[in-house]
Design a protein around this motif. Sequence first.
Motif, PDB file in Angstrom:
ATOM      1  N   TYR A 102       0.858  -1.175   0.000  1.00  0.00           N
ATOM      2  CA  TYR A 102       0.000   0.000   0.000  1.00  0.00           C
ATOM      3  C   TYR A 102       0.896   1.226   0.000  1.00  0.00           C
ATOM      4  O   TYR A 102       1.906   1.263   0.701  1.00  0.00           O
ATOM      5  CB  TYR A 102      -0.887   0.038   1.245  1.00  0.00           C
ATOM      6  N   PRO A 103       0.536   2.245  -0.777  1.00  0.00           N
ATOM      7  CA  PRO A 103       1.341   3.461  -0.727  1.00  0.00           C
ATOM      8  C   PRO A 103       1.250   4.086   0.664  1.00  0.00           C
ATOM      9  O   PRO A 103       0.201   4.044   1.293  1.00  0.00           O
ATOM     10  CB  PRO A 103       0.710   4.374  -1.784  1.00  0.00           C
ATOM     11  N   VAL A 104       2.350   4.611   1.111  1.00  0.00           N
ATOM     12  CA  VAL A 104       2.386   5.240   2.426  1.00  0.00           C
ATOM     13  C   VAL A 104       1.840   6.655   2.301  1.00  0.00           C
ATOM     14  O   VAL A 104       2.334   7.454   1.525  1.00  0.00           O
ATOM     15  CB  VAL A 104       3.827   5.268   2.980  1.00  0.00           C
ATOM     16  N   VAL A 105       0.790   6.916   3.047  1.00  0.00           N
ATOM     17  CA  VAL A 105       0.195   8.245   3.064  1.00  0.00           C
ATOM     18  C   VAL A 105       0.531   8.855   4.414  1.00  0.00           C
ATOM     19  O   VAL A 105       0.130   8.334   5.451  1.00  0.00           O
ATOM     20  CB  VAL A 105      -1.338   8.165   2.868  1.00  0.00           C
ATOM     21  N   PRO A 106       1.301   9.939   4.415  1.00  0.00           N
ATOM     22  CA  PRO A 106       1.681  10.528   5.703  1.00  0.00           C
ATOM     23  C   PRO A 106       0.462  11.070   6.439  1.00  0.00           C
ATOM     24  O   PRO A 106      -0.467  11.609   5.842  1.00  0.00           O
ATOM     25  CB  PRO A 106       2.638  11.660   5.309  1.00  0.00           C
ATOM     26  N   LEU A 107       0.493  10.905   7.763  1.00  0.00           N
ATOM     27  CA  LEU A 107      -0.583  11.433   8.595  1.00  0.00           C
ATOM     28  C   LEU A 107      -0.397  12.932   8.777  1.00  0.00           C
ATOM     29  O   LEU A 107       0.731  13.410   8.880  1.00  0.00           O
ATOM     30  CB  LEU A 107      -0.553  10.778   9.979  1.00  0.00           C
ATOM     31  N   PRO A 108      -1.495  13.655   8.849  1.00  0.00           N
ATOM     32  CA  PRO A 108      -1.356  15.064   9.235  1.00  0.00           C
ATOM     33  C   PRO A 108      -0.740  15.142  10.628  1.00  0.00           C
ATOM     34  O   PRO A 108      -0.879  14.208  11.429  1.00  0.00           O
ATOM     35  CB  PRO A 108      -2.800  15.576   9.244  1.00  0.00           C
ATOM     36  N   ASP A 109      -0.069  16.236  10.917  1.00  0.00           N
ATOM     37  CA  ASP A 109       0.616  16.383  12.213  1.00  0.00           C
ATOM     38  C   ASP A 109      -0.314  16.139  13.386  1.00  0.00           C
ATOM     39  O   ASP A 109       0.055  15.492  14.366  1.00  0.00           O
ATOM     40  CB  ASP A 109       1.258  17.764  12.332  1.00  0.00           C
ATOM     41  N   SER A 110      -1.545  16.646  13.308  1.00  0.00           N
ATOM     42  CA  SER A 110      -2.473  16.482  14.429  1.00  0.00           C
ATOM     43  C   SER A 110      -2.829  15.009  14.639  1.00  0.00           C
ATOM     44  O   SER A 110      -2.921  14.540  15.772  1.00  0.00           O
ATOM     45  CB  SER A 110      -3.741  17.299  14.198  1.00  0.00           C
ATOM     46  N   ALA A 111      -3.000  14.258  13.547  1.00  0.00           N
ATOM     47  CA  ALA A 111      -3.325  12.835  13.664  1.00  0.00           C
ATOM     48  C   ALA A 111      -2.121  12.048  14.180  1.00  0.00           C
ATOM     49  O   ALA A 111      -2.273  11.131  14.989  1.00  0.00           O
ATOM     50  CB  ALA A 111      -3.785  12.284  12.315  1.00  0.00           C
ATOM     51  N   ALA A 112      -0.922  12.402  13.735  1.00  0.00           N
ATOM     52  CA  ALA A 112       0.287  11.727  14.213  1.00  0.00           C
ATOM     53  C   ALA A 112       0.466  11.964  15.710  1.00  0.00           C
ATOM     54  O   ALA A 112       0.812  11.041  16.458  1.00  0.00           O
ATOM     55  CB  ALA A 112       1.512  12.215  13.438  1.00  0.00           C
ATOM     56  N   HIS A 113       0.212  13.195  16.149  1.00  0.00           N
ATOM     57  CA  HIS A 113       0.331  13.512  17.574  1.00  0.00           C
ATOM     58  C   HIS A 113      -0.700  12.719  18.377  1.00  0.00           C
ATOM     59  O   HIS A 113      -0.374  12.143  19.424  1.00  0.00           O
ATOM     60  CB  HIS A 113       0.149  15.013  17.805  1.00  0.00           C
ATOM     61  N   ALA A 114      -1.938  12.673  17.876  1.00  0.00           N
ATOM     62  CA  ALA A 114      -2.991  11.922  18.577  1.00  0.00           C
ATOM     63  C   ALA A 114      -2.637  10.441  18.653  1.00  0.00           C
ATOM     64  O   ALA A 114      -2.822   9.806  19.699  1.00  0.00           O
ATOM     65  CB  ALA A 114      -4.338  12.114  17.868  1.00  0.00           C
ATOM     66  N   ALA A 115      -2.108   9.881  17.579  1.00  0.00           N
ATOM     67  CA  ALA A 115      -1.711   8.467  17.575  1.00  0.00           C
ATOM     68  C   ALA A 115      -0.599   8.219  18.593  1.00  0.00           C
ATOM     69  O   ALA A 115      -0.602   7.200  19.297  1.00  0.00           O
ATOM     70  CB  ALA A 115      -1.259   8.052  16.178  1.00  0.00           C
ATOM     71  N   GLU A 116       0.334   9.143  18.688  1.00  0.00           N
ATOM     72  CA  GLU A 116       1.426   9.008  19.661  1.00  0.00           C
ATOM     73  C   GLU A 116       0.891   9.049  21.091  1.00  0.00           C
ATOM     74  O   GLU A 116       1.280   8.237  21.940  1.00  0.00           O
ATOM     75  CB  GLU A 116       2.454  10.115  19.455  1.00  0.00           C
ATOM     76  N   VAL A 117      -0.019   9.967  21.371  1.00  0.00           N
ATOM     77  CA  VAL A 117      -0.607  10.085  22.710  1.00  0.00           C
ATOM     78  C   VAL A 117      -1.365   8.804  23.065  1.00  0.00           C
ATOM     79  O   VAL A 117      -1.219   8.266  24.171  1.00  0.00           O
ATOM     80  CB  VAL A 117      -1.536  11.323  22.789  1.00  0.00           C
ATOM     81  N   VAL A 118      -2.176   8.295  22.136  1.00  0.00           N
ATOM     82  CA  VAL A 118      -2.938   7.074  22.388  1.00  0.00           C
ATOM     83  C   VAL A 118      -1.988   5.891  22.598  1.00  0.00           C
ATOM     84  O   VAL A 118      -2.183   5.070  23.495  1.00  0.00           O
ATOM     85  CB  VAL A 118      -3.928   6.796  21.232  1.00  0.00           C
ATOM     86  N   GLY A 119      -0.939   5.812  21.785  1.00  0.00           N
ATOM     87  CA  GLY A 119       0.035   4.725  21.934  1.00  0.00           C
ATOM     88  C   GLY A 119       0.719   4.745  23.289  1.00  0.00           C
ATOM     89  O   GLY A 119       0.883   3.708  23.943  1.00  0.00           O
TER      90      GLY A 119
END
Length: 138
Positions: A102-119
Amino acid sequence: MTDIFDVIADGTRRDILQLLLRRTAEGDAGTSVSHIVAELGISQPTVSKHLKVLRDAELVTVREDGQRRFYSLAVEPLEAVDDWLVPFLVDAYGDDAPDIEYPVVPLPDSAAHAAEVVGRAAASAKHVVATALKRLGA
């Protein structure tokens, strides 16, 4: 709602979806009708007709900027196709199923931050539960 299988059965619509997927993977925030026309070599009325069908099926989103419209792929509805198709692949290939890239689609900064917090929260919760279970002797 239109049956998604009827929508993606059309080759021109699949070409448009593939183009939008490529453009998303390249980091574009939307593709204009004129770019789709130029890239696929089909008429503007034909592209507009197919984009309306894709919009109605919620496979694309549209962003208006003055007189221009920019289209982006909405992958969520395609999960129904994935859910239907995967059991056939598993049955046909078993453990020898081919890898799908699958092509890698970068996450928007806000989504990446939210994913990091949840992780981090999940890792912390796992640690707390594991520590509690150790203390209980489980």
